[in-house]
Write a protein that holds these residues in place. Structure first.
Motif, PDB file in Angstrom:
ATOM      1  N   CYS A  16      23.821  73.860  35.185  1.00 32.70           N
ATOM      2  CA  CYS A  16      23.000  72.673  34.963  1.00 32.70           C
ATOM      3  C   CYS A  16      23.783  71.397  35.203  1.00 32.70           C
ATOM      4  O   CYS A  16      23.213  70.360  35.524  1.00 32.70           O
ATOM      5  CB  CYS A  16      22.452  72.661  33.541  1.00 32.70           C
ATOM      6  SG  CYS A  16      21.635  74.191  33.154  1.00 32.70           S
ATOM      7  N   HIS A  28      20.238  81.063  26.991  1.00 33.68           N
ATOM      8  CA  HIS A  28      19.829  80.219  25.865  1.00 33.68           C
ATOM      9  C   HIS A  28      19.486  81.151  24.705  1.00 33.68           C
ATOM     10  O   HIS A  28      18.714  82.101  24.890  1.00 33.68           O
ATOM     11  CB  HIS A  28      18.571  79.414  26.210  1.00 33.68           C
ATOM     12  CG  HIS A  28      18.822  78.220  27.064  1.00 33.68           C
ATOM     13  ND1 HIS A  28      17.801  77.418  27.535  1.00 33.68           N
ATOM     14  CD2 HIS A  28      19.964  77.655  27.509  1.00 33.68           C
ATOM     15  CE1 HIS A  28      18.313  76.428  28.245  1.00 33.68           C
ATOM     16  NE2 HIS A  28      19.611  76.558  28.251  1.00 33.68           N
ATOM     17  N   GLU A  51      14.131  70.154  26.477  1.00 32.20           N
ATOM     18  CA  GLU A  51      14.764  70.988  27.496  1.00 32.20           C
ATOM     19  C   GLU A  51      13.730  71.894  28.140  1.00 32.20           C
ATOM     20  O   GLU A  51      13.873  72.292  29.278  1.00 32.20           O
ATOM     21  CB  GLU A  51      15.841  71.888  26.871  1.00 32.20           C
ATOM     22  CG  GLU A  51      17.153  71.223  26.628  1.00 32.20           C
ATOM     23  CD  GLU A  51      18.112  71.418  27.797  1.00 32.20           C
ATOM     24  OE1 GLU A  51      18.666  70.410  28.227  1.00 32.20           O
ATOM     25  OE2 GLU A  51      18.291  72.542  28.268  1.00 32.20           O
ATOM     26  N   LYS A 192      25.614  65.424  29.418  1.00 38.35           N
ATOM     27  CA  LYS A 192      24.485  65.147  30.309  1.00 38.35           C
ATOM     28  C   LYS A 192      23.401  64.533  29.427  1.00 38.35           C
ATOM     29  O   LYS A 192      23.211  64.969  28.293  1.00 38.35           O
ATOM     30  CB  LYS A 192      23.999  66.471  30.925  1.00 38.35           C
ATOM     31  CG  LYS A 192      22.646  66.418  31.574  1.00 38.35           C
ATOM     32  CD  LYS A 192      22.404  67.692  32.372  1.00 38.35           C
ATOM     33  CE  LYS A 192      22.042  68.905  31.551  1.00 38.35           C
ATOM     34  NZ  LYS A 192      20.752  68.844  30.879  1.00 38.35           N
ATOM     35  N   CYS A 266      16.778  70.565  37.500  1.00 39.59           N
ATOM     36  CA  CYS A 266      16.437  71.112  36.181  1.00 39.59           C
ATOM     37  C   CYS A 266      15.109  71.872  36.261  1.00 39.59           C
ATOM     38  O   CYS A 266      14.152  71.417  36.874  1.00 39.59           O
ATOM     39  CB  CYS A 266      16.316  69.990  35.159  1.00 39.59           C
ATOM     40  SG  CYS A 266      15.829  70.572  33.528  1.00 39.59           S
ATOM     41  N   CYS A 269      13.795  74.927  31.418  1.00 40.71           N
ATOM     42  CA  CYS A 269      13.814  76.345  31.036  1.00 40.71           C
ATOM     43  C   CYS A 269      13.340  76.539  29.603  1.00 40.71           C
ATOM     44  O   CYS A 269      13.350  75.612  28.812  1.00 40.71           O
ATOM     45  CB  CYS A 269      15.227  76.887  31.121  1.00 40.71           C
ATOM     46  SG  CYS A 269      16.065  76.500  32.631  1.00 40.71           S
TER      47      CYS A 269
END
Ligand code: SF4
Ligand code: SF4
Length: 408
Positions: A16, A28, A51, A192, A266, A269
């Motif tokens: 990412c 994740h 996210e 980020k 991105c 997800c």
């Protein structure tokens, strides 16, 4: 290794944080159900929308189940290089579960990168914990510069045992986010920042936000589209606040990219995502990428966008490059200005490029850069004065790369 070497190794192994790290996989682990903020684009029945794609539910795991899942996935996925906690709520509002999970993973694998995403409300107080756990990668979602805007994005925050709403809550959240960001930078975390683009709410301050992020030393910004539908049950969905069009998203990214590099791959997800971040490629998404080149002869990328009287159009397929046609236009700039102000001949040139995803040119002014982004065409200046074929091959090798350059 020197500090810059360490940073670059961290960037290059997280799919990412670097588009070129797409061979690395991430997992994740959904161990964090609670949240201390109510974003108006989130429904708690689903994953954290900072996210994740709204409407997706991840099955919650206990820390020990999460560690078991990591161990099982690692056995069959040797390229697994990142373990992250991204929800379904805020990982730092579930600090014990987050810490237990990451500690368990670290015991099993001393090399894996640990990654956490947060809304930033309690970031400062958790920096020592993140450092102790060996977390290097951090994503903070920051959506506003001004409290008036933040007050439209968040229904409430829960802080130090009290619920705050409106401007009061917004002021606290923004102060906490900037302080957390600064403390995380000082602690050496690689950060980020995600920003959810909400048309009519924070569109006008994306560039200002990117400017502040650059001043703070942030190296990567991810402007994500609001995904909003009534069936998601979010405040924005119910109020029919729409997501941005692709032109609005492109324009926000182009403007932000004048300040800070943008992440454009991105996938939003889910909180239990596993595997590589699929970027797609021309053959998967579109079967081709159409590119126009501002050139005198079609041999070199040698024309300023505003001075070009012809564009040479090519289709980039996964394995070949085909020339489509030369398109003659009335050049965009007719005056002495460098096109930063009022465009001159706007109609013809944009009509001629309306089916192209990129235009390669030697230079471009700010006004045509924005106008191009409005039609979904991204200008690229990094191949200035290179042979056209070489430039196209490099672009092709990066497949769907969305290269956004500042006005140059
Ligand atoms: Fe939802 Fe994440 Fe916002 Fe919490 S921080 S309300 S989980 S989007
Ligand atoms: Fe990476 Fe975006 Fe997926 Fe997070 S949501 S893992 S930043 S691609």
């Amino acid at each position: 290794m020197t500090a810059p070497d360490v940073a670059s190794a961290l960037i290059e192994s997280h799919p990412c944080f670097s588009r070129d790290a797409h061979k690395h996989a991430r997992i994740h682990l959904p161990v964090a159900p609670a949240c201390n903020v109510q974003c108006n684009y989130c429904n708690r029945k689903f994953d954290c929308s900072n996210e994740s794609r709204p409407g997706v539910v991840s099955k919650l795991l206990s820390p020990s189940q999460a560690v078991e899942r990591f161990a099982a996935v690692k056995k069959r996925m040797p390229n697994l290089s990142v373990a992250g906690i991204a929800g379904p709520g805020d990982p730092l509002a579930n600090a014990n579960a987050t810490a237990a999970t990451l500690r368990g993973i670290r015991k099993l694998d001393s090399d894996v990168h640990l990654c956490v995403s947060t809304n930033g409300l309690t970031l400062s107080e958790h920096i020592p914990m993140l450092r102790d756990l060996g977390v290097h990668h951090l994503t903070i979602t920051m959506n506003a510069v001004y409290p008036e805007t933040a007050a439209q994005l968040y229904a409430w925050i829960y802080h130090n045992g009290r619920r705050y709403r409106g401007l009061e809550g917004a002021n606290i959240l923004l102060a906490q986010q900037w302080q957390g960001l600064s403390d995380a930078m000082a602690a050496g975390l690689l950060i980020k920042v995600n920003t959810v683009l909400v048309p009519g709410v924070n569109t006008a301050e994306i560039e200002a936000l990117a400017t502040q992020l650059r001043s703070a030393g942030i190296f990567l910004h991810n402007v994500m589209p609001l995904i909003s539908a009534p069936e998601h049950g979010t405040a924005f969905g119910m109020a029919q606040v729409r997501g941005p069009t692709s032109a609005e998203l492109t324009q926000a990214r182009v403007l932000a990219s004048n300040q800070i590099p943008q992440m454009t791959h991105c996938q939003q997800c889910r909180a239990d995502a596993i595997g590589t971040v699929q970027e797609g490629c021309p053959s998967e998404r579109n079967d081709k990428l159409r590119v126009a080149v501002a050139s005198q002869s079609g041999l070199a990328v040698d024309m300023h966008f505003g001075h070009a009287k012809a564009f040479f159009v090519f289709d980039l397929h996964q394995n070949d490059i085909t020339f489509v046609e030369r398109r003659d236009v009335e050049h965009y700039c007719t005056g002495l200005s460098d096109c930063d102000e009022q465009p001159s001949n706007t109609e013809g040139v944009f009509r001629a490029l309306s089916d192209c995803q990129h235009v390669l040119c030697a230079r471009i002014g700010r006004a045509p850069l924005v106008a191009l982004s409005n039609i979904g065409c991204i200008p690229v200046c990094s191949f200035a004065y290179q042979p056209v074929q070489q430039a196209l091959k490099e672009l092709q090798s990066k497949l769907t790369l969305t290269v956004v350059q500042e006005a140059c």
